[in-house]
Structure formats: C-alpha cells, structure tokens
Design a protein around this motif. Sequence first.
Motif, PDB file in Angstrom:
ATOM      1  N   GLY A  89       0.792  -1.223   0.000  1.00 10.67           N
ATOM      2  CA  GLY A  89       0.000   0.000   0.000  1.00 10.67           C
ATOM      3  C   GLY A  89       0.823   1.271   0.000  1.00 10.67           C
ATOM      4  O   GLY A  89       0.320   2.346  -0.339  1.00 10.67           O
ATOM      5  N   ARG A  90       2.094   1.144   0.367  1.00 14.44           N
ATOM      6  CA  ARG A  90       2.962   2.317   0.461  1.00 14.44           C
ATOM      7  C   ARG A  90       4.399   1.920   0.135  1.00 14.44           C
ATOM      8  O   ARG A  90       4.744   0.745   0.077  1.00 14.44           O
ATOM      9  CB  ARG A  90       2.931   2.919   1.871  1.00 14.44           C
ATOM     10  N   GLY A  91       5.245   2.914  -0.047  1.00 19.28           N
ATOM     11  CA  GLY A  91       6.697   2.725  -0.087  1.00 19.28           C
ATOM     12  C   GLY A  91       7.194   1.733  -1.108  1.00 19.28           C
ATOM     13  O   GLY A  91       6.759   1.705  -2.263  1.00 19.28           O
ATOM     14  N   GLY A 114      -2.808  -1.928   6.255  1.00 21.68           N
ATOM     15  CA  GLY A 114      -3.124  -0.513   6.439  1.00 21.68           C
ATOM     16  C   GLY A 114      -2.900  -0.018   7.843  1.00 21.68           C
ATOM     17  O   GLY A 114      -3.510   0.967   8.266  1.00 21.68           O
ATOM     18  N   GLY A 115      -2.004  -0.680   8.579  1.00 18.78           N
ATOM     19  CA  GLY A 115      -1.743  -0.290   9.959  1.00 18.78           C
ATOM     20  C   GLY A 115      -0.672   0.778  10.070  1.00 18.78           C
ATOM     21  O   GLY A 115      -0.137   1.280   9.089  1.00 18.78           O
ATOM     22  N   SER A 116      -0.346   1.115  11.311  1.00 17.88           N
ATOM     23  CA  SER A 116       0.676   2.111  11.597  1.00 17.88           C
ATOM     24  C   SER A 116       2.062   1.502  11.454  1.00 17.88           C
ATOM     25  O   SER A 116       2.210   0.294  11.220  1.00 17.88           O
ATOM     26  CB  SER A 116       0.510   2.637  13.024  1.00 17.88           C
ATOM     27  N   ASN A 117       3.104   2.332  11.635  1.00 15.75           N
ATOM     28  CA  ASN A 117       4.478   1.828  11.630  1.00 15.75           C
ATOM     29  C   ASN A 117       4.673   0.704  12.625  1.00 15.75           C
ATOM     30  O   ASN A 117       5.459  -0.217  12.418  1.00 15.75           O
ATOM     31  CB  ASN A 117       5.465   2.950  11.972  1.00 15.75           C
ATOM     32  N   GLU A 118       3.948   0.797  13.760  1.00 16.97           N
ATOM     33  CA  GLU A 118       4.083  -0.183  14.843  1.00 16.97           C
ATOM     34  C   GLU A 118       3.180  -1.391  14.641  1.00 16.97           C
ATOM     35  O   GLU A 118       3.175  -2.301  15.460  1.00 16.97           O
ATOM     36  CB  GLU A 118       3.768   0.467  16.187  1.00 16.97           C
ATOM     37  N   GLY A 119       2.384  -1.392  13.556  1.00 25.89           N
ATOM     38  CA  GLY A 119       1.523  -2.529  13.271  1.00 25.89           C
ATOM     39  C   GLY A 119       0.148  -2.456  13.884  1.00 25.89           C
ATOM     40  O   GLY A 119      -0.616  -3.428  13.811  1.00 25.89           O
ATOM     41  N   THR A 120      -0.208  -1.329  14.477  1.00 20.83           N
ATOM     42  CA  THR A 120      -1.520  -1.195  15.097  1.00 20.83           C
ATOM     43  C   THR A 120      -2.523  -0.634  14.099  1.00 20.83           C
ATOM     44  O   THR A 120      -2.176   0.126  13.197  1.00 20.83           O
ATOM     45  CB  THR A 120      -1.464  -0.273  16.314  1.00 20.83           C
ATOM     46  N   THR A 148      11.328   5.197   3.132  1.00 17.94           N
ATOM     47  CA  THR A 148       9.983   4.722   3.435  1.00 17.94           C
ATOM     48  C   THR A 148       9.560   5.322   4.766  1.00 17.94           C
ATOM     49  O   THR A 148      10.378   5.934   5.471  1.00 17.94           O
ATOM     50  CB  THR A 148       9.940   3.184   3.546  1.00 17.94           C
ATOM     51  N   ARG A 149       8.330   5.113   5.149  1.00 18.17           N
ATOM     52  CA  ARG A 149       7.908   5.645   6.450  1.00 18.17           C
ATOM     53  C   ARG A 149       8.630   4.949   7.595  1.00 18.17           C
ATOM     54  O   ARG A 149       8.790   5.520   8.670  1.00 18.17           O
ATOM     55  CB  ARG A 149       6.389   5.533   6.612  1.00 18.17           C
TER      56      ARG A 149
END
Length: 306
Positions: free
Chosen positions: A26-28, A50-56, A216-217
């Motif tokens: 989805g990104r990067g 579609g989660g955050s950098n931390e996987g949440t 990347t993010r």
Amino acid sequence: MSSEPNYRSRHSARAQNRVALVTGAGRGIGREHALLLAALGTSVVVNDLGGSNEGTGSDVGPAQEVANEIVAAGGKAVANTDNIATWEGAKALVDQAISEFGGLDIVVNNAGILRDGFVASMDESQWDSVIAVHLKGHFAVLRHAAGYWKDQSKAGKSVNAAVINTASASGTFMPNAGQANYGAAKAGIAALTEVAALELERYGVRVNAIAPIARTRLTLATPGMGAMFAEEVPEGEFDAFSPANIAPIVAYLADEKCPLTGKVLAVQGGAVSLLQGWTSVETVEVDGPWLLDELPNQFDKWAEQA
C-alpha cells in the motif's frame, strides 16, 4: 502508475502475463513493486493491512488506492487487507490470488513494521510483534504458496514460480543498535530464503531475497537515520533513496528466465551487491582438547577484528 512516471516506457522487460501477490504494497517499496509488476503485464494482489508503523490498526485505503491506480492505468489488480502475520490471513491471501486470477506465480514478501527498543528495555510485545509480522509473516505466506506449487507439480503441471523475500541491511551487513527484534527477524528471513531455495527447487520455484535501502515511512522513523532519508533531492537529479529504485530488481528476480535462486541482494540507488552469509575468517586448531588457559593466547586477538 508510479511516483516516478512512465514505468512501462522506462523498463523494456517482456510482459509477464503472470499472477503476483505483494505484501505491504500500500505504500513505499511494496507499492513500487506492485506498480512495476502490473505495468509489465502481471495481475497483482495488493496486500496491505493498512496499519501504523508499529503494526496497530487497519485501513483498506492504502491497498485499495494502489489497486485502483493499477486498474486506472489499464492493469489488473485487486486489494487485500488480510493480516499475513496470522496463518489464516496468509492462507486467505494466497487463496484470493488463485481464485481471482486462476493461479499464482510470484510472491513478494515485503510487509513489515518497526517497534525499536534497546535489549535492556525492550518488552515482550515489541519483540513478538516484529517477529510475527516479518519472520512469521514471510514464512506463512511462503508456506501456503509453496503448498499450492507442490500440489501443482505433483499433478504434473509445469511450475515456474518465484519468491522474493525482504531482508535488510540491519539483519545482514549493517547491525543497528535498537533493532534487536527487527535485525533478528531480517537475519532469519535471509536464512529462510536459503533453506526454501534448496527445498522448493524440485517444484520449479526459485527463492531469493533483497536487502533494500530506500526512503519509506519506516526508515524515516528510524532514529539516527531519518534525517538522511529526508534530505530533499534537487529536481532532475537522481534520487538514490527513492523506493522506485528497488522495483526493477524485484521484477528481474520474478522473471521466468531469471536463473538466480538462494541469493540475497543488497539494493540501494543504482548499486546492487551480492551478499554472502556467515563465512570463516580464521581458524585456530590444537592437536588435542582445548585447555582453558590456552584460549586467551588464541582468541583474544579477535577482539580487534571488525
């Protein structure tokens, strides 16, 4: 179909006419993989939780947006938001590729998260979540895809499949303080790649890995590295940290005529390096059993070696 336009005109590789799934697309870096494969004629399942950098958290948006972008450009793609860190999610992803497009030829394992912390203060959830997404996630998708290819081969059907895993400099040649979980997972992925290449060759499957360095993010959020990746590149100059630089290497490894298997390639900008695992630097031997008093004379010199 890319942040760097005209993918189709920039790459002259023959059309794939194959089916791929790309995790974390989805990104990067994963997004660029999906876009280039689609531009080359590959039908793509775009997976991203579609989660955050931390996987949440989760969000269908990133995967659906990339799939829409591919379709709008004349390609074939569908979105998938299954959690590949779970056995069921990985199986559902593989099953969707097969049911949607009639088969599966390419697996690009790319999904990842960061939960950095120093060894003395890292908690169990930081360790478990990173190992789950990276190492288990790679294996779970690979396991279900391999089962499909094994069944195809056993049924007498010709298989010419490719797996591209994603290791990291952090887990291979550039250990990074604060990333014991991430580095361990990425080193495990490199080892998994070599073992899977040995096992799956009999079924017509090649397995390789890349260790990419790109903006990347996740890299922007890495302490001590974010500023380097965030530096602006003057318009018209080559952007050595663009994630689009990584995609052609993956497309090459996915190609039916690529001969490589069991390899790990470090990729950054215009440079690609073939990596090699643990190697013997020096050996010392004695004629009989080791005596503790002898060890300092033999081993202490290694403290000075890089």
